[in-house]
Design a protein around this motif. Structure first.
Motif: not given
Length: 90
Positions: A28, A56-57, A54
């Motif tokens: 992060w 995210c990709r 999370c």
């Protein structure tokens, strides 16, 4: 059920906290040197209570690139096989 000592419970809790704290700091990009530090860095014990969520990709690679899960792929293969068998009977 095994009888476990308090030391084992504390060890597991500390291990999980360190693992999640690594994600907060390195993935992060939150460090303690910021003007207003992240609440998880101020009170790391909160990390033992739940998930980081999370999206995210990197963490949700399959979701962002529409890659089907192995269970879905196997179910689709079985369904296709049943359809092929049904059509070959006629």
């Amino acid at each position: 059920m095994k009888n476990r000592k308090r030391a084992n419970t504390r060890h597991q809790r500390r291990r999980v906290i360190q693992q999640k704290l690594f994600v907060v700091r390195n993935v992060w990009g939150r460090d303690g040197e910021e003007h207003i530090p992240h609440p998880f860095i101020v009170h790391p014990g909160k990390l033992a209570k739940g998930k980081l969520h999370c999206s995210c990709r990197m963490c949700k690679y399959d979701k962002h690139y529409q890659i089907p899960k192995p269970t879905v792929v196997s179910k689709l293969a079985v369904m296709q096989q049943e359809v092929d068998e049904y059509l070959s009977e006629e």
